[in-house]
Structure formats: structure tokens, C-alpha cells
Enzyme design. Sequence first.
Site, PDB file in Angstrom:
ATOM      1  N   ILE A  82      23.796 -25.381 -30.527  1.00  0.00           N
ATOM      2  CA  ILE A  82      24.829 -24.340 -30.932  1.00  0.00           C
ATOM      3  C   ILE A  82      24.294 -23.031 -30.978  1.00  0.00           C
ATOM      4  O   ILE A  82      23.282 -22.742 -31.333  1.00  0.00           O
ATOM      5  CB  ILE A  82      25.096 -24.874 -32.352  1.00  0.00           C
ATOM      6  N   LYS A  83      25.086 -22.215 -29.998  1.00  0.00           N
ATOM      7  CA  LYS A  83      24.694 -20.712 -29.740  1.00  0.00           C
ATOM      8  C   LYS A  83      25.525 -19.826 -30.758  1.00  0.00           C
ATOM      9  O   LYS A  83      26.410 -19.976 -30.910  1.00  0.00           O
ATOM     10  CB  LYS A  83      24.906 -20.521 -28.280  1.00  0.00           C
ATOM     11  N   LEU A  84      24.668 -19.110 -31.304  1.00  0.00           N
ATOM     12  CA  LEU A  84      25.183 -18.103 -32.293  1.00  0.00           C
ATOM     13  C   LEU A  84      24.789 -16.821 -31.951  1.00  0.00           C
ATOM     14  O   LEU A  84      23.893 -16.587 -31.493  1.00  0.00           O
ATOM     15  CB  LEU A  84      24.677 -18.601 -33.778  1.00  0.00           C
TER      16      LEU A  84
END
Length: 217
Positions: A82-84
Site C-alpha cells: 500500500i503506497k501512501l
Amino acid sequence: MKFFVDSADVDAIAELNDTGLVDGVTTNPSLIMKSGRDIIEVTKEICDMVDGPVSAEVVAMEADAMLAEGRKLAEIADNICIKLPLTLEGLKACKVLSSEGFKTNVTLCFSANQALLAAKAGATYISPFIGRLDDINIDGMDLIGDIRTIYDNYDFDTQILAASIRSANHMKDAALIGADVATAPPNVIKAMANHVLTDKGLEGFMKDWAKTGQKIL
Ligand code: G3P
């Protein structure tokens, strides 16, 4: 150094994946837009093709909504990362998702302090953007070096994922300075294999081989 392909172009990823040299993939909203595909569909296709982590980016601005988006993206496949974004809200969401065992990639990092916060938030990867710093006359590779020193000082597990790579030289410099991973567009990864003397040497060998009249098979 691990190699990730920075692309949402399934054909381009497949071509490189066939070399056996690809360790993962990174995408972002701009790359999804460029692919013209639905984010869930294209990300699933990439996850099915590649063994390593595939970064898919949330687009919400607040932590609670990022958590919901991140969990939905993680349902696509086991290898989703998951890229944040590197904002306080993104870090807050990163801390929660990392504690829950999800792989996380904190993106849009432009300073060593930001990278320090991402490590404290438990990020699996921190993505410093080399090319975009170079664009404003700040040496992006210096940032990678600073993060390497800080992470080594404290034995942080967060991996440095050099991003916004624009050239084969960037790949070499990232490897020299100790990035754990570099993510690059397909053309940059392919360019790493090129050398004019390799082409010239091969041409000479092929000409001489033809003169022998021999065959190996
Ligand atoms: O991995 C981030 C990358 O896609 C950004 O690259 O060239 O748009 O700065 P660039």
C-alpha cells in the site's frame, strides 16, 4: 539492489518480467492514468504476473479514508504494497497499516527528516524522488546517501526505494550509494544493458564466426 518496474503498462512489465530480473512493480495515480485502465483490474493483472511486491497508491487525503482505500487495495492480491503519501495523515495511516502486517510504501519523499518519520511509522519502503530533486537543482542522490546513514545509525528495517529514476546513471549511482531498491521506467532498465563496445564487439565476433563456417547446434 532490487529492481522494481515503475509502470502500469502490462505489456512493458511482462517483457521485463520475462528476463527474470524484476523484483517488483510500483504504480502511482499518474501511471494508472497513462495506462488508461481501471486501477483494480490493471493492478490485479500486474500482481498475478509478478512475484514481488506491487505498490498501489491511495488517493485519499485523510488517514481514515486512506486506511479504507489501503485495505481495499490490499484485497487485490497478497503481494500488494500500500503506497501512501508522505504527509502527517499518510504517516498516521502507515503506522496503522504497518502494525496490521500490510506492506507499505511511503512516497513523495524529498527530505531526510521525512524519511526518518516514515521509518518510525514502520514503512516497509521509503520512496525518495531523485529526478524531481535534480529538476530543481538539488542533488537527489545526496538524499539517498543521507537516508542510508540515518537508517544505518538506528538499524531501521525500512528499505530505501530510490524513485523518480530517469537514467541508467541514476541506477548506478543509487546502487553505489546503497539504495535497497530502485524503481525505474522500463526504458531505463533496458538501457542499463546497452554499451556501444558490446555492440561493436558482438558484430566483430559474428563476422569472424561466419567465416569459420561452423555451427554449435
Ligand atoms: O516512482 C515515482 C515515479 O513514478 C516518479 O517519477 O519521473 O514522474 O518524477 P517521475
